[in-house]
Design an enzyme around this catalytic site. Structure first.
Site, mmCIF file in Angstrom:
data_model
loop_
_atom_site.group_PDB
_atom_site.id
_atom_site.type_symbol
_atom_site.label_atom_id
_atom_site.label_comp_id
_atom_site.label_asym_id
_atom_site.label_seq_id
_atom_site.Cartn_x
_atom_site.Cartn_y
_atom_site.Cartn_z
ATOM 1 N N ASP A 49 44.430 32.747 72.050
ATOM 2 C CA ASP A 49 43.056 32.368 71.710
ATOM 3 C C ASP A 49 43.046 31.460 70.483
ATOM 4 O O ASP A 49 43.426 31.886 69.392
ATOM 5 C CB ASP A 49 42.228 33.623 71.404
ATOM 6 N N TYR A 54 40.055 26.688 63.444
ATOM 7 C CA TYR A 54 41.124 27.470 62.805
ATOM 8 C C TYR A 54 42.154 26.551 62.150
ATOM 9 O O TYR A 54 42.968 26.992 61.337
ATOM 10 C CB TYR A 54 41.827 28.408 63.807
ATOM 11 N N LYS A 83 38.127 26.363 71.360
ATOM 12 C CA LYS A 83 36.666 26.393 71.190
ATOM 13 C C LYS A 83 36.144 25.122 70.539
ATOM 14 O O LYS A 83 36.757 24.603 69.594
ATOM 15 C CB LYS A 83 36.270 27.602 70.323
ATOM 16 N N HIS A 116 31.886 27.556 70.441
ATOM 17 C CA HIS A 116 32.241 28.590 69.460
ATOM 18 C C HIS A 116 31.008 29.342 68.920
ATOM 19 O O HIS A 116 31.015 30.563 68.792
ATOM 20 C CB HIS A 116 33.000 27.926 68.304
HETATM 21 N N1 LIG Z 1 34.779 33.609 68.632
HETATM 22 C C1 LIG Z 1 34.702 33.865 67.344
HETATM 23 O O1 LIG Z 1 33.760 33.484 66.636
HETATM 24 C C2 LIG Z 1 35.797 34.668 66.707
HETATM 25 C C3 LIG Z 1 35.555 35.280 65.458
HETATM 26 C C4 LIG Z 1 36.575 36.024 64.899
HETATM 27 C C5 LIG Z 1 37.777 36.179 65.549
HETATM 28 N N2 LIG Z 1 37.998 35.532 66.742
HETATM 29 C C6 LIG Z 1 39.303 35.638 67.438
HETATM 30 O O2 LIG Z 1 39.674 36.998 67.510
HETATM 31 C C7 LIG Z 1 40.937 37.181 66.879
HETATM 32 C C8 LIG Z 1 41.011 38.563 66.273
HETATM 33 O O3 LIG Z 1 40.034 38.749 65.257
HETATM 34 P P1 LIG Z 1 40.435 38.877 63.716
HETATM 35 O O4 LIG Z 1 41.713 38.144 63.531
HETATM 36 O O5 LIG Z 1 39.300 38.508 62.885
HETATM 37 O O6 LIG Z 1 40.592 40.435 63.479
HETATM 38 P P2 LIG Z 1 41.411 41.660 64.134
HETATM 39 O O7 LIG Z 1 42.259 41.232 65.257
HETATM 40 O O8 LIG Z 1 40.384 42.722 64.342
HETATM 41 O O9 LIG Z 1 42.307 42.099 62.912
HETATM 42 C C9 LIG Z 1 43.382 41.319 62.462
HETATM 43 C C10 LIG Z 1 43.993 42.003 61.241
HETATM 44 O O10 LIG Z 1 44.530 43.268 61.640
HETATM 45 C C11 LIG Z 1 45.903 43.351 61.243
HETATM 46 N N3 LIG Z 1 46.612 44.022 62.327
HETATM 47 C C12 LIG Z 1 46.982 43.493 63.523
HETATM 48 N N4 LIG Z 1 47.587 44.416 64.274
HETATM 49 C C13 LIG Z 1 47.625 45.559 63.544
HETATM 50 C C14 LIG Z 1 48.167 46.840 63.788
HETATM 51 N N5 LIG Z 1 48.769 47.140 64.948
HETATM 52 N N6 LIG Z 1 48.031 47.782 62.805
HETATM 53 C C15 LIG Z 1 47.421 47.477 61.637
HETATM 54 N N7 LIG Z 1 46.897 46.268 61.353
HETATM 55 C C16 LIG Z 1 47.002 45.304 62.305
HETATM 56 C C17 LIG Z 1 46.362 41.913 61.069
HETATM 57 O O11 LIG Z 1 47.364 41.838 60.056
HETATM 58 P P3 LIG Z 1 48.734 40.977 60.214
HETATM 59 O O12 LIG Z 1 48.416 39.672 60.869
HETATM 60 O O13 LIG Z 1 49.144 40.813 58.792
HETATM 61 O O14 LIG Z 1 49.684 41.801 61.017
HETATM 62 C C18 LIG Z 1 45.095 41.215 60.599
HETATM 63 O O15 LIG Z 1 44.917 41.364 59.209
HETATM 64 C C19 LIG Z 1 40.989 36.035 65.863
HETATM 65 O O16 LIG Z 1 42.289 35.810 65.365
HETATM 66 C C20 LIG Z 1 40.426 34.909 66.686
HETATM 67 O O17 LIG Z 1 41.396 34.405 67.584
HETATM 68 C C21 LIG Z 1 37.011 34.811 67.340
#
Ligand SMILES: NC(=O)c1ccc[n+]([C@@H]2O[C@H](COP(=O)([O-])OP(=O)(O)OC[C@H]3O[C@@H](n4cnc5c(N)ncnc54)[C@H](OP(=O)(O)O)[C@@H]3O)[C@@H](O)[C@H]2O)c1
Length: 319
Positions: A49, A54, A83, A116
């Site tokens: 994704d 980004y 996006k 997005h």
């Molecule tokens: N469409 C939109 O507007 C939108 C908005 C936000 C996000 N997104 C997409 O969704 C993805 C995920 O959202 P997000 O990155 O905000 O948050 P998330 O996936 O909820 O959380 C990511 C965080 O959790 C940690 N983590 C990952 N796996 C873990 C595990 N097994 N145990 C403990 N901690 C863990 C990661 O740390 P480390 O990396 O240090 O391991 C990182 O700090 C984004 O990267 C993006 O691609 C889309």
């Protein structure tokens, strides 16, 4: 309850149910995303994704090319999403930005292209245009018109599927009402603290598949407040994880998969990438699902407050 490894899109393509997030702006050094995506593909992930904003599509593209060259995957094995950013909502600008994104990704097409956000900014090369008073500069484009640009991109073969992200129910309906090709997917925030159930039901009733972003509530987000609920510390989640011999992260992801959602957790840590992909050797009972649902606090972490006074701000109605 068994869950499928992919979800069928209305046009017939399959979106792998577990993908890899890539939004790492505040916590990844240059090169970290490239290494993470290489490790993820080696681990078995086939869904990545991305997004224009980004700023790392090039690194993702390098990782993908590397894994194609070393024979791990073919392009056709991968499902790549990117996006459209808010600065390219004019109908003609949609395809232009996608072509630039494809060049960054070193790809001929993406599998899914999403708008997005419904909020449009001043068109141009600056992702967050601001005036002299440090205020973001908006520019108004009808989302039905932007959607026509998405249909143009699909007609041109630059993307196989088109969808939306962060739209509320009224905006979803407006896109559908003006569409020649209906959106096949919506990407929205969903995690155990933010069930987003009404919007999910609304979209499904209209034939959209749903991708859950921030499935852990983005625990390391810099704008976290001291009194925000902390997902991984919820006793119910910790107890279920301990009983299953799984991590709280795995239980969260399994909960979302059992709700029929696609999940895109982000990690740049190889051991976590591995952990987040091992979700098919256990299941949550009906009672455990109920307990997980009870964690909902309607706690949204991506409020996008910078667009609060945009006429298309999506989060000012209940869903
Ligand atoms: N469409 C939109 O507007 C939108 C908005 C936000 C996000 N997104 C997409 O969704 C993805 C995920 O959202 P997000 O990155 O905000 O948050 P998330 O996936 O909820 O959380 C990511 C965080 O959790 C940690 N983590 C990952 N796996 C873990 C595990 N097994 N145990 C403990 N901690 C863990 C990661 O740390 P480390 O990396 O240090 O391991 C990182 O700090 C984004 O990267 C993006 O691609 C889309």
């Amino acid at each position: 309850m068994s869950v499928p490894k992919s979800v069928a899109l209305p046009g017939g393509d399959q979106i792998p149910a577990v993908g890899c997030g890539t939004w790492t702006v505040w916590e990844a050094a240059p090169g970290a995303v490239r290494d993470a995506i290489k490790a993820a593909i080696a681990e078995g992930y086939r869904h990545v994704d991305c997004a224009w904003v980004y700023g790392n599509e090039q690194e993702v593209g390098e990782a993908i090319q590397d894994k194609i060259k070393d024979g791990t995957v073919a392009r056709s094995d991968l499902f790549v999403t990117t996006k459209l950013w808010d600065t390219a909502h004019r109908r003609g600008a949609v395809t232009e930005q996608l072509k630039k994104a494809l060049a960054r990704l070193s790809l001929d097409y993406v599998d899914l292209y999403l708008i997005h956000w419904p909020t449009s900014f001043k068109e141009g090369d600056i992702d967050f245009p601001k005036d002299d008073n440090d205020k973001h500069i908006f520019e108004f484009h009808d989302i039905q018109d932007t959607w026509k640009g998405m249909e143009d991109a699909k007609d041109a073969g630059l993307t196989k599927n088109i969808g939306i992200s962060n739209f509320n129910s009224k905006q979803v309906q407006r896109v559908i009402d003006g569409a020649r090709i209906k959106p096949c997917n919506i990407q929205i925030e969903v995690n155990p603290l933010f069930s987003n159930a009404r919007l999910i039901d609304f979209c499904r009733e209209r034939g959209l598949t749903v991708t859950a972003y921030a499935p852990f509530g983005s625990p390391n987000r810099p704008w976290k407040k001291s009194d925000d609920p902390v997902l991984f510390e919820q006793p119910i989640l910790k107890d279920i994880a301990a009983a299953k011999g799984k991590s709280p992260a795995q239980v969260c992801l399994r909960f979302l998969l059992q709700r029929g959602l696609v999940v895109i957790p982000k990690s740049v840590t190889p051991s976590r990438l591995k952990e987040n992909f091992q979700l098919y050797d256990f299941e949550l009972s009906e009672a455990e699902m109920k307990q997980m649902f009870s964690l909902n606090r309607d706690h949204r972490v991506y409020g996008q407050e910078i667009t609060l006074d945009h006429p298309e701000y999506p989060f000012s109605i209940p869903f």
